[in-house]
Design a protein around this motif. Structure first.
Motif, PDB file in Angstrom:
ATOM      1  N   VAL A 298      -2.728  -4.563  -5.565  1.00  0.00           N
ATOM      2  CA  VAL A 298      -2.205  -3.211  -5.374  1.00  0.00           C
ATOM      3  C   VAL A 298      -0.819  -3.116  -6.005  1.00  0.00           C
ATOM      4  O   VAL A 298      -0.459  -2.124  -6.629  1.00  0.00           O
TER       5      VAL A 298
ATOM      6  N   TYR B  45      -0.650  -2.217  -9.547  1.00  0.00           N
ATOM      7  CA  TYR B  45      -0.834  -0.791  -9.822  1.00  0.00           C
ATOM      8  C   TYR B  45       0.502  -0.054  -9.884  1.00  0.00           C
ATOM      9  O   TYR B  45       0.801   0.629 -10.853  1.00  0.00           O
TER      10      TYR B  45
ATOM     11  N   VAL C 297       0.837  -1.212   0.000  1.00  0.00           N
ATOM     12  CA  VAL C 297       0.000   0.000   0.000  1.00  0.00           C
ATOM     13  C   VAL C 297       0.867   1.255   0.000  1.00  0.00           C
ATOM     14  O   VAL C 297       0.614   2.190  -0.758  1.00  0.00           O
ATOM     15  N   ILE C 298       1.924   1.262   0.816  1.00  0.00           N
ATOM     16  CA  ILE C 298       2.741   2.488   0.832  1.00  0.00           C
ATOM     17  C   ILE C 298       3.438   2.674  -0.510  1.00  0.00           C
ATOM     18  O   ILE C 298       3.591   3.795  -0.994  1.00  0.00           O
ATOM     19  N   ALA C 299       3.831   1.573  -1.128  1.00  0.00           N
ATOM     20  CA  ALA C 299       4.506   1.693  -2.423  1.00  0.00           C
ATOM     21  C   ALA C 299       3.626   2.408  -3.440  1.00  0.00           C
ATOM     22  O   ALA C 299       4.126   3.092  -4.331  1.00  0.00           O
ATOM     23  N   ALA C 300       2.306   2.250  -3.274  1.00  0.00           N
ATOM     24  CA  ALA C 300       1.400   2.827  -4.272  1.00  0.00           C
ATOM     25  C   ALA C 300       1.528   4.337  -4.355  1.00  0.00           C
ATOM     26  O   ALA C 300       1.310   4.927  -5.405  1.00  0.00           O
TER      27      ALA C 300
END
Lengths: 462, 623
Positions: free
Chosen positions: A406, A409, A276-279
């Protein structure tokens, strides 16, 4: 054992070669030496009787040889990719011998049967990497990362030793086999042992970069020179996770129920946080750093499942991830070095027009990391999911699949930039023959190991 | 010796790789030699294996190349199964394949895409060999999809023509429908037996319940319906004639379209357990045989007549399978490969001579101008109508006798089908080669016999069409024991069979009478089919193939199109897009919050670690 001795010899050679000023010989000798190591692995595979231990410290079995082969192959690629980096610096043998000694630590981590050896392996691997992280001496970011890594690493080592002490207190032994025997004879676990176990678990989680002990990973990965980051995310990660698996497989698998929920939660949290943080990141190096946190989460699932098939899946996962990692970080390094070391997303704009080989291999690597069939990364995830589902961890697999969605993405953000971005005022790249070969070769490996997974999985017969 | 089988698919694959990669750097001559030589090498090995097995004990041998996938309790090996069934198919594929490659050198020589064409043909042979060699349904499935791909590429070979590329798409889509059935069938077999390997599936077949085995076999057969062009999925095959003629001969007559027959014969153990599926196969086969034959009566394109004849003959094969005569069905595959390849290549030679004219209304009297083509075509024609002692005579008789013995109604209908075949094939032959020439002056001026590379395959195939049936009859009877376990219980009395043989002589005589009637109509009376504008009533309906394509268009395609336009214009925009964008936005927002934890402050990190450890201890101790 022969592998370890040969590697140590190679490390000593490159240190001495520097002193006597044989620098030109170092690189070819290392490449030949690593090829020789692969040959040794090939000869040793399957021939070891897994009861032979070396002073009850190490045991060479197919698990260790399989991981040693993956580590050696990765190291070979890594040296080929980093030659130019080291030749820019003044004293390359320092770096070369540091890396080789780090690698000996990694080898210990795949074959230990004693907590002492595990600790030695962790330290022998970590210390050179702290130094390498700070190898750009005039770069503040590099220094900061090195210091941060060292500080937190020492903290984790302390935790590890603390845990070891507790376990020794409870069992009276450092020997994994004795600990396992102790556990099987003990009707009630002493709280002493349990706390020791949790502390060791935390320390190992730190080494593989699992949440909530992952905080160092993005900062250190970003601050370190890209070549060193590549080393950390492939070799260090593989060795750490193999050690984690081996420790729990050899000694703690008897009390699986005690810690299963913790690993479950840790794996879920790591996958979610990493992906999620990578997104939200816009720096490719940082995207890859977070994605490596996410991958650690997938690998943790094998420690939760903890059977022979999980060991095979873990081997395959590390091999697939290392191959993709080498390719991705090489491209990142090339793009970064033409851009003052900066790697924002828009430095990749229209890369396909500027250098199709780089863009093509990068795409393969990212697709493989994202888990798109028929590339290696897809089967790597698939096998882990199969083993988890078979053992009833369906909820965790659902979380894993959602987080890899995710992942798709942010990997595609890079791919889209490479294929649809406008390459205005951006440099074109000329690859050295060795880099061109490496990129094409790794791309082929990503495809072929995906098509024929059993060639890697078959290495592991515990 | 069976170990050599590894090399059989390898040669065409290498041929494909070299020609495909080198492309323009190879001269046309080298390309032709390479492509044909690679298939010839495979053929040589196939012959060696065949001869070796003829002397041996005829046991099936499994040759494993490597472990392919092992995941959980699923494992698939990349292995080949060499038994009498696959060896027979190997011989046909590589043998007829070699001849057609040779023919293509002459036929396609002036085409710009010559090298592409040859490389596709090699690739096709490779996949077809995988299909028949695999020792499990998975390898067969790869081959199955691969030949589908090659078929698509070759039908649309002249892709600049929109009609041709639509024909290719049609073939692809119709095959997909069948393939879905096949895939579901394989998955069902896997869930029922835990394996996809033939040996272990058949060994465990007795443990599967009858409803499951019936469903599985019907699903598999749906796959066969697509690939082997059975009702209702047959309409792609006549359109597939858009491809170059060697393709029609190799893929759409001799080999690929018989894949369905192979698959059903291979799974004979399962089919014998499911009488409902057997009836389904038999009736689909016989209805297709009659229906396609009736369309053959009014077609005027030489290749279309042959295409419908192929559909009809495939129907015969499935009817044979459906009555339990698996061996007869496979026998007919082999003889049909010989004579139908011959007829197609003969038609190609005619088209070549007539400068791409395919309408038989504009032909006639070609016997004198094209002596070799005519002579060989005549032999092929006699073989297909079942003229005594020609190859079709043996296999078709066998099918009809078995049908009469097991399911008489099917037998009677097949006899009717055989008579129809005799008539429309005679019509084709007489209109093309007898009577007066009806084409333009210029065409007549340019009429010429084809080059040697095209006539040699014709001659070899003609020999096989004449003698193949006689030569293979005994081998088929003794060495192919498919579904034997069950047939034994329904063994037919010897004298009944003898009586049926006598009936067959009557049928053969009747077929010859049909040919004579056609001779009288089209040569003596000089009738010729009406032009498109003059067609009326039944003839027009049949000429337009009973309007089946139009029926599919309005029943299936149009409703599907309107549903999909609703889905894309409303559901997609208002539901799917919002859902997707909403999720993405949510993740991004979450990500923005989560990244704040990554403050860069080492002290905070260490505190977080300590808290994490405390939490672990707390959870373990208190929960």
């Amino acid at each position: 054992m022969n592998e370890l001795l040969t590697l140590t010899g190679l490390g000593l050679f490159s240190m001495i070669a520097e002193i006597f000023n044989f620098r030109k010989a170092i690189f070819p000798v290392i490449v030949l030496g690593l090829l020789g190591l692969l040959g040794l692995c090939y000869m040793d595979w399957g021939s070891y009787n897994s009861t032979v231990t070396h002073f009850s410290m190490m045991k060479v079995d197919n698990f260790s040889i399989a991981f040693t082969s993956v580590l050696t192959a990765t190291a070979l690629f890594w040296f080929m990719m980093s030659r130019s980096f080291f030749e820019d610096q003044t004293s390359m043998s320092d770096h070369f011998s540091l890396v080789l000694f780090a690698l000996t630590g990694a080898f210990c981590l795949t074959s230990f049967t004693n907590i002492t050896m595990l600790f030695l392996g962790v330290e022998v691997l970590s210390l050179p990497v702290y130094v390498l992280t700070g190898s750009r001496k005039r770069d503040v970011a590099s220094n900061e990362a090195s210091f941060k890594y060292f500080l937190m690493g020492s903290f984790a080592s302390a935790v590890f030793l603390f845990g070891t002490a507790f376990i020794y207190g409870a069992t009276g032994s450092f020997n994994l086999e004795n600990i396992a025997t102790y556990l099987s004879t003990q009707p009630q676990l002493s709280p002493l042992f349990l706390v020791g176990l949790l502390l060791m678990l935390s320390a190992m989680a730190f080494k593989v970069g699992a949440a909530p002990f992952h905080f160092w990973t993005p900062d250190v990965y970003e601050g370190a020179p890209t070549i060193v980051t590549a080393f950390m995310s492939t070799i260090v990660k593989t060795a750490a996770v193999a050690a984690f698996f081996r420790l729990f497989y050899l000694s703690f698998s008897g009390i699986h129920g005690e810690y299963a929920d913790i690993i479950w939660a840790m794996a879920a949290l790591t996958m979610v946080v990493g992906n999620v943080i990578a997104a939200a990141q816009n720096n490719v190096k940082r995207i890859l750093a977070y994605s490596s946190v996410g991958h650690a989460g997938f690998m943790l699932i094998t420690i939760l499942v903890m059977n022979d098939f999980a060991a095979k899946s873990l081997l395959y996962y590390t091999a697939a991830y290392s191959a993709a990692g080498i390719a991705a970080f090489l491209v990142l390094y090339l793009v970064g070095s033409a851009n003052n070391g900066e790697t924002p997303l828009n430095a990749f704009d229209g890369l396909v027009k500027r250098n199709p080989i780089m863009a093509g291999t990068m795409t393969m690597a990212l697709l493989s990391m994202a888990g798109i069939p028929p590339l290696a990364g897809f089967f790597a995830k698939y096998f882990i999911f199969v083993s988890a589902v078979e053992n009833g961890y369906i909820g965790l697999v659902v979380i894993a699949i959602l987080s890899s969605l995710v992942g798709v993405y942010y990997y595609f953000k890079i791919i889209i930039a490479m294929f649809f971005g406008k390459p205005d005022n951006l440099p074109t790249y000329f690859l050295t023959p060795i880099h061109r070969f490496l990129l094409l070769f790794v791309a082929a490996i990503i495809v072929l190991t995906g098509l024929f997974p059993d060639f890697v999985m078959g290495l592991m017969t515990i | 010796m069976e170990q050599l089988v590894k090399f059989i698919p390898l040669f065409p694959l290498i041929g494909f790789a070299i020609i495909g990669l080198a492309n323009r750097r190879l001269s046309k001559g080298v390309t032709g030699v390479l492509a044909t030589g690679s298939v010839l090498a495979s053929f040589a090995i196939a012959v060696i294996i065949f001869m070796n097995r003829l002397g041996g004990d005829g046991q099936a041998v499994t040759v494993t190349l490597f472990d392919w996938i092992t995941a959980g309790n699923f494992s698939a090996k990349f292995s080949f199964l060499v038994d009498n069934l696959s060896t027979m198919f190997l011989l046909v594929i590589t043998g007829v394949g070699t001849l057609i490659h040779l023919y293509s050198i002459g036929y396609m020589h002036d085409d710009d895409g010559f090298r592409r064409f040859m490389s596709y043909l090699n690739l096709f042979i490779f996949f077809m060999l995988l299909l028949v060699l695999g020792d499990n349904y998975l390898v067969m499935f790869i081959g199955w999809e691969g030949v589908g791909l090659c078929s698509y590429l070759l039908i649309g070979f002249w892709f600049k023509n929109i009609d041709y590329s639509s024909a290719a798409k049609k073939a692809f889509v119709m095959n997909r429908i069948g393939d879905l059935g096949l895939l579901l069938g394989v998955l069902l077999i896997f869930t029922a037996t835990g394996s996809v390997t033939y040996d272990s599936v058949f060994a465990q077949a007795a443990n599967i319940t009858i409803p499951v085995v019936t469903t599985a076999t019907i699903l598999l057969f749906i796959g066969a319906m697509g690939k082997s062009a059975q009702i209702p999925l047959y309409t792609w095959l006549p359109d597939a004639m858009a491809g170059p003629t060697p393709v029609s001969a190799l893929i759409h007559a001799a080999t690929m379209v018989t894949a369905g027959v192979y698959m059903v014969a291979r799974s004979s153990v399962l089919y014998m357990m499911a009488p409902i599926s057997m009836d389904f196969v038999a009736w689909t086969g016989v209805i297709t045989a009659l229906f396609a034959a009736s369309i053959g009566f009014a077609q005027t394109d030489i290749k279309k007549v042959l295409a419908y004849s192929t559909v009809s003959q495939l129907g015969f094969m499935f009817a044979a399978l459906g009555v339990g005569a698996f061996t007869a069905g496979v026998f007919h595959v082999v003889t049909h490969a010989f004579f139908k390849a011959l007829l197609f290549l003969g038609a190609g030679s005619v088209i070549h001579a007539m400068h791409h004219e395919q309408d038989i209304r504009n032909m006639g009297g070609l016997a004198k101008k094209l002596p070799i083509t005519h002579a060989t075509f005549l032999l092929g024609f006699l073989a297909i109508i079942g003229f005594p002692f020609f190859s079709g005579f043996y296999s078709k008789d066998e099918i009809i006798i078995q049908a009469l013995a097991h399911k008489p109604i099917i037998g009677y209908l097949l006899i009717f089908g055989a008579l129809m075949t005799a008539f429309y094939m005679s019509r084709l032959y007489f209109l093309t080669f007898m009577g007066k020439f009806r084409g333009t002056e210029e065409q007549q001026h340019h009429l010429h016999e084809s080059p040697l590379s095209m006539t040699v395959p014709l001659m070899v195939l003609a020999v096989l069409s004449v003698a193949g049936g006689y030569l293979l009859q005994g081998y088929m009877e003794h060495n192919l024991t498919l579904g034997a376990a069950v047939t034994a219980s329904t063994e037919i009395e010897e004298h009944t069979l003898h009586g049926l043989h006598n009936v067959m002589w009557g049928v053969t005589a009747a077929a010859i009478v049909m040919a004579v009637i056609a001779y009288v109509l089209y040569v003596v009376k000089g009738q010729r089919p009406s032009s498109d504008a003059d067609m009326k009533g039944l003839e027009k309906t049949i000429y337009n193939k009973y309007y089946v394509d139009e029926l599919y268009e309005s029943l299936i395609t149009k409703p599907l199109n309107s549903i999909s336009s609703f889905l894309s214009n409303w559901i997609d925009i208002n539901v799917i897009d919002r859902l997707v964008n909403g999720t993405g936005g949510g993740i991004n927002a979450l990500s923005g919050q989560l990244r704040l934890t990554q403050s860069g402050n080492t002290g905070f990190y260490i505190v977080a670690m300590v808290l994490g450890m405390a939490l672990l201890v707390a959870i373990t101790v208190f929960m």
